[in-house]
Design a protein around this motif. Structure first.
Motif, PDB file in Angstrom:
ATOM      1  N   GLU A 134       0.764  -1.200  -0.063  1.00 14.35           N
ATOM      2  CA  GLU A 134       0.022   0.061   0.006  1.00 14.35           C
ATOM      3  C   GLU A 134       0.865   1.196   0.042  1.00 14.35           C
ATOM      4  O   GLU A 134       1.796   1.370   0.667  1.00 14.35           O
ATOM      5  CB  GLU A 134      -0.868   0.080   1.127  1.00 14.35           C
ATOM      6  N   PRO A 135       0.354   2.252  -0.764  1.00 11.96           N
ATOM      7  CA  PRO A 135      -0.566   2.308  -1.705  1.00 11.96           C
ATOM      8  C   PRO A 135      -0.406   1.831  -3.011  1.00 11.96           C
ATOM      9  O   PRO A 135      -1.450   1.651  -3.693  1.00 11.96           O
ATOM     10  CB  PRO A 135      -0.817   3.994  -1.824  1.00 11.96           C
ATOM     11  N   VAL A 136       0.714   1.388  -3.379  1.00  7.65           N
ATOM     12  CA  VAL A 136       0.873   0.697  -4.676  1.00  7.65           C
ATOM     13  C   VAL A 136       2.186  -0.564  -4.759  1.00  7.65           C
ATOM     14  O   VAL A 136       2.734  -0.285  -3.540  1.00  7.65           O
ATOM     15  CB  VAL A 136       1.510   1.874  -5.840  1.00  7.65           C
ATOM     16  N   ASP A 137       1.689  -1.217  -5.702  1.00 12.42           N
ATOM     17  CA  ASP A 137       2.229  -2.472  -5.647  1.00 12.42           C
ATOM     18  C   ASP A 137       3.779  -2.224  -5.369  1.00 12.42           C
ATOM     19  O   ASP A 137       4.641  -1.197  -6.281  1.00 12.42           O
ATOM     20  CB  ASP A 137       2.301  -3.395  -6.651  1.00 12.42           C
ATOM     21  N   PHE A 138       4.637  -3.072  -4.939  1.00 16.13           N
ATOM     22  CA  PHE A 138       6.218  -3.156  -5.047  1.00 16.13           C
ATOM     23  C   PHE A 138       6.766  -4.074  -5.890  1.00 16.13           C
ATOM     24  O   PHE A 138       5.831  -4.965  -6.333  1.00 16.13           O
ATOM     25  CB  PHE A 138       6.800  -3.298  -3.628  1.00 16.13           C
ATOM     26  N   MET A 139       8.014  -3.987  -6.439  1.00 17.25           N
ATOM     27  CA  MET A 139       8.848  -5.279  -6.846  1.00 17.25           C
ATOM     28  C   MET A 139       9.090  -5.997  -5.764  1.00 17.25           C
ATOM     29  O   MET A 139       9.650  -5.682  -4.601  1.00 17.25           O
ATOM     30  CB  MET A 139      10.072  -4.523  -7.547  1.00 17.25           C
ATOM     31  N   GLY A 140       9.101  -7.370  -5.963  1.00 18.44           N
ATOM     32  CA  GLY A 140       9.671  -8.328  -5.018  1.00 18.44           C
ATOM     33  C   GLY A 140      11.183  -8.510  -5.475  1.00 18.44           C
ATOM     34  O   GLY A 140      11.920  -7.789  -6.282  1.00 18.44           O
ATOM     35  N   SER A 141      11.646  -9.581  -4.894  1.00 20.05           N
ATOM     36  CA  SER A 141      13.020  -9.945  -5.351  1.00 20.05           C
ATOM     37  C   SER A 141      13.165 -11.658  -5.291  1.00 20.05           C
ATOM     38  O   SER A 141      12.507 -12.044  -4.486  1.00 20.05           O
ATOM     39  CB  SER A 141      14.101  -9.329  -4.451  1.00 20.05           C
ATOM     40  N   PRO A 142      13.898 -11.911  -6.085  1.00 19.80           N
ATOM     41  CA  PRO A 142      14.166 -13.511  -6.122  1.00 19.80           C
ATOM     42  C   PRO A 142      14.861 -13.738  -4.815  1.00 19.80           C
ATOM     43  O   PRO A 142      14.873 -15.173  -4.392  1.00 19.80           O
ATOM     44  CB  PRO A 142      15.227 -13.513  -7.363  1.00 19.80           C
ATOM     45  N   VAL A 143      15.632 -12.944  -3.980  1.00 18.47           N
ATOM     46  CA  VAL A 143      16.462 -13.251  -2.752  1.00 18.47           C
ATOM     47  C   VAL A 143      15.797 -12.504  -1.808  1.00 18.47           C
ATOM     48  O   VAL A 143      15.246 -11.466  -1.895  1.00 18.47           O
ATOM     49  CB  VAL A 143      17.791 -13.113  -3.088  1.00 18.47           C
ATOM     50  N   ASP A 144      15.885 -12.754  -0.559  1.00 21.52           N
ATOM     51  CA  ASP A 144      15.465 -12.187   0.636  1.00 21.52           C
ATOM     52  C   ASP A 144      16.421 -11.050   1.288  1.00 21.52           C
ATOM     53  O   ASP A 144      17.680 -10.881   0.742  1.00 21.52           O
ATOM     54  CB  ASP A 144      15.050 -13.219   1.763  1.00 21.52           C
ATOM     55  N   ILE A 145      15.969 -10.188   1.861  1.00 20.46           N
ATOM     56  CA  ILE A 145      16.663  -8.937   2.412  1.00 20.46           C
ATOM     57  C   ILE A 145      17.883  -9.552   3.052  1.00 20.46           C
ATOM     58  O   ILE A 145      19.011  -8.534   2.875  1.00 20.46           O
ATOM     59  CB  ILE A 145      15.868  -8.040   3.290  1.00 20.46           C
ATOM     60  N   LEU A 146      18.125 -10.101   3.671  1.00 21.44           N
ATOM     61  CA  LEU A 146      19.322 -10.884   4.349  1.00 21.44           C
ATOM     62  C   LEU A 146      20.252 -11.137   3.441  1.00 21.44           C
ATOM     63  O   LEU A 146      21.599 -10.762   3.528  1.00 21.44           O
ATOM     64  CB  LEU A 146      19.085 -12.059   5.302  1.00 21.44           C
ATOM     65  N   THR A 147      20.149 -11.897   2.290  1.00 24.43           N
ATOM     66  CA  THR A 147      20.900 -12.282   1.017  1.00 24.43           C
ATOM     67  C   THR A 147      21.465 -10.935   0.578  1.00 24.43           C
ATOM     68  O   THR A 147      22.493 -10.791   0.242  1.00 24.43           O
ATOM     69  CB  THR A 147      20.197 -13.003   0.247  1.00 24.43           C
ATOM     70  N   MET A 148      20.535  -9.762   0.284  1.00 25.23           N
ATOM     71  CA  MET A 148      20.767  -8.658  -0.203  1.00 25.23           C
ATOM     72  C   MET A 148      21.882  -8.171   0.633  1.00 25.23           C
ATOM     73  O   MET A 148      22.989  -7.474   0.186  1.00 25.23           O
ATOM     74  CB  MET A 148      19.670  -7.625  -0.605  1.00 25.23           C
ATOM     75  N   ASN A 149      21.738  -7.870   1.949  1.00 27.80           N
ATOM     76  CA  ASN A 149      22.677  -7.180   2.932  1.00 27.80           C
ATOM     77  C   ASN A 149      24.121  -8.037   2.746  1.00 27.80           C
ATOM     78  O   ASN A 149      25.108  -7.374   3.018  1.00 27.80           O
ATOM     79  CB  ASN A 149      22.231  -7.087   4.224  1.00 27.80           C
ATOM     80  N   LYS A 150      24.077  -9.259   2.639  1.00 30.65           N
ATOM     81  CA  LYS A 150      25.167  -9.943   2.737  1.00 30.65           C
ATOM     82  C   LYS A 150      26.130  -9.658   1.569  1.00 30.65           C
ATOM     83  O   LYS A 150      27.342  -9.695   1.746  1.00 30.65           O
ATOM     84  CB  LYS A 150      24.904 -11.504   2.736  1.00 30.65           C
TER      85      LYS A 150
END
Length: 312
Positions: A134-150
């Protein structure tokens, strides 16, 4: 200038066959640059994490002592194929990060090398999933946020600028870029006067800023609302993190196409370059160290906000 590299990488990334290897190949001609990528599989596909090091004349990677600056291009994905055709709004962070690296690489090639090292990280995924928000759709990701931070928050970084499209809200009603206060170890600190000055100088306008809530600086996955992932790097490091939001007056979905504005992205590139110059030279600070230490002495550590908490 910054606009040239921004437009170049908008075209490079707006390609269903783009991958991290192609980005790395772009930087191979530069003497003072090291670039690498790693493909990581997730529950919803894969993405290519890229790391670009622009070496300084007195950088720690070469045995020097100058400060090391980190730039994170934060996003879910650069495309939402096959449901959407083309570059999505969420891609702006990746465009800005790679365009900044390209400009710094070209500067180094010409002889305008910074004193310290600059690490630029982001990830490349042209077919990421979408997710409701909300209020508009987001992009998801193939990997989770912990992986991104890694892969994106590196131990070498001594201060981090996180660049992220932040248009899917009704909080920021300004088209261009906006700066967050500094976040460090669970504390939301005052705005850095140095960064405000540089934003004012590089934009030619009064600096636009945005509000940060406690929810925004906690990790994804704890069941509370986050404006987006712009400050998620702060949960994975003890160095100061500042978010640079690429913004719009209206609420724009992260999965929307035709919504990336070259001039706004180029402004974020200019700002990032000027911060890199001054931070690696040791002439600016992201936070008041004495005041931060006083807060910790008075109120204790807030690092619990960097975790999922006791009930998750």
């Amino acid at each position: 200038m910054s606009l040239q590299y921004t437009m170049q990488f908008i075209e490079i990334l707006d390609d269903p066959s783009i991958n991290g290897k192609k980005i790395v190949e772009f930087f191979q001609e530069y003497e003072y640059v090291e670039a690498s990528c790693e493909t990581v599989e997730g529950k919803a596909g894969s993405t290519d994490f890229i790391k670009i090091l622009i070496k300084g004349t007195n950088g720690k990677s070469s045995g020097g002592s100058a400060k090391t600056f980190g730039i994170v291009g934060r996003l879910g994905g650069i495309g939402a194929r096959p449901s959407r055709i083309g570059l999505v709004s969420d891609a702006d962070g990746a465009v800005a990060a790679v365009a900044t690296a390209a400009k710094l690489a070209e500067m180094s090639k010409k002889g305008d090398r910074l004193k310290g090292d600059v690490y630029v990280t982001t990830h490349i995924c042209p077919n990421a999933p979408t997710q409701p928000h909300e209020p508009v759709d987001f992009m998801g990701s193939p990997v989770d946020i912990l992986t991104m931070n890694k892969y994106e928050v590196l131990p070498e970084m001594e201060a981090i600028l996180s660049i992220d499209t932040t248009k899917g809200n009704r909080i920021i009603n300004h088209k261009g870029v906006a700066l967050s206060p500094t976040v460090k170890e669970g504390y939301v600190l005052k705005f850095s006067e140095d960064l405000l000055r540089i934003l004012e100088m590089s934009s030619g306008q009064l600096p636009a800023t945005f509000t940060v809530t406690t929810q925004d600086i906690t990790p994804y996955g704890n069941g509370v609302y986050h404006i987006n992932s712009i400050l998620q790097p702060s949960v994975a490091t003890d160095v100061p993190v500042v978010g640079l939001a690429i913004t719009a007056e209206s609420a724009v979905p992260g999965c929307g196409t035709g919504a990336s504005h070259e001039l706004d992205i180029a402004q974020s590139v200019r700002f990032a370059i000027e911060i890199a110059k001054e931070f690696t030279a040791g002439t600016i600070s992201f936070y008041d160290e004495k005041e931060f230490n006083q807060l910790v002495n008075l109120y204790g550590s807030m690092s619990v906000l960097q975790t999922l908490g006791k009930d998750v």
